[in-house]
Design a protein around this motif. Structure first.
Motif, PDB file in Angstrom:
ATOM      1  N   UNK A 112     -22.360  34.274  -0.030  1.00 41.00           N
ATOM      2  CA  UNK A 112     -21.974  35.416  -1.181  1.00 41.00           C
ATOM      3  C   UNK A 112     -21.824  36.581  -0.605  1.00 41.00           C
ATOM      4  N   UNK A 113     -22.356  36.992   0.439  1.00 35.75           N
ATOM      5  CA  UNK A 113     -22.539  38.257   1.126  1.00 35.75           C
ATOM      6  C   UNK A 113     -21.033  38.274   1.975  1.00 35.75           C
ATOM      7  N   UNK A 114     -20.622  37.233   2.488  1.00 38.59           N
ATOM      8  CA  UNK A 114     -19.485  37.511   3.139  1.00 38.59           C
ATOM      9  C   UNK A 114     -18.109  37.467   2.019  1.00 38.59           C
ATOM     10  N   UNK A 115     -18.400  36.765   0.911  1.00 39.73           N
ATOM     11  CA  UNK A 115     -17.527  37.176  -0.079  1.00 39.73           C
ATOM     12  C   UNK A 115     -17.336  38.542  -0.733  1.00 39.73           C
ATOM     13  N   UNK A 116     -18.851  39.500  -0.532  1.00 46.24           N
ATOM     14  CA  UNK A 116     -18.537  40.555  -1.128  1.00 46.24           C
ATOM     15  C   UNK A 116     -18.155  41.540  -0.110  1.00 46.24           C
ATOM     16  N   UNK A 117     -17.955  41.014   1.181  1.00 46.16           N
ATOM     17  CA  UNK A 117     -17.134  41.746   2.210  1.00 46.16           C
ATOM     18  C   UNK A 117     -18.512  42.289   3.328  1.00 46.16           C
ATOM     19  N   UNK A 118     -19.624  41.858   3.187  1.00 46.51           N
ATOM     20  CA  UNK A 118     -20.654  42.120   4.280  1.00 46.51           C
ATOM     21  C   UNK A 118     -20.620  41.116   5.163  1.00 46.51           C
TER      22      UNK A 118
END
Length: 131
Positions: A112-118
């Motif tokens: 989820x974080x990777x999808x949000x750009x983190x």
């Protein structure tokens, strides 16, 4: 025991005091500073530049990286409506009781974080005893 206040510390007022336990830490700092100076000189010699030019180049690179990080942070905040990093949308999730469930929960959070750009994350697992 004779102590010496290093030059890099701020000047002390009459109301401020420092108790120095040992000069061993100061000696270690001086050794590390000397090693850093030698490394800068070596890097300058290898690149055919002066130490000042190498230091200026390093400062410029650091400034560019800081600007890029700040730009990315602002873009992320704009993308997420300014709530990124805030606690207004935070969720409290229970820690699973077994290792497999902890791994699954962590993997989902990373995705989820990777999808949000983190792209930089820290994951902590609760260490469970032998069952």
């Amino acid at each position: 025991l004779s102590t010496r206040i290093p030059e890099y510390l701020p000047k002390l007022t009459s109301r401020t005091s420092i108790t120095v336990q040992s000069s061993a830490a100061d000696d270690e700092v001086q050794i590390l500073l000397e090693k850093a100076r030698k490394l800068r000189e070596e890097a300058a010699a290898m690149s055919g530049k002066t130490v000042e030019e190498v230091e200026e180049e390093s400062r410029n690179q650091k400034r560019m990286v800081d600007e890029a990080v700040e730009k990315a942070r602002k873009e992320r905040e704009e993308k997420n409506g300014g709530n990124f990093g805030g606690r207004s949308n935070a969720q409290i999730l229970p820690v699973p009781d077994d290792a497999r469930a902890q791994i699954q929960q962590a993997a989902s959070a990373v995705e989820r974080a990777f999808k949000d750009g983190i792209v930089r994350q820290t994951i902590r697992f609760a260490l469970l005893g032998q069952e």
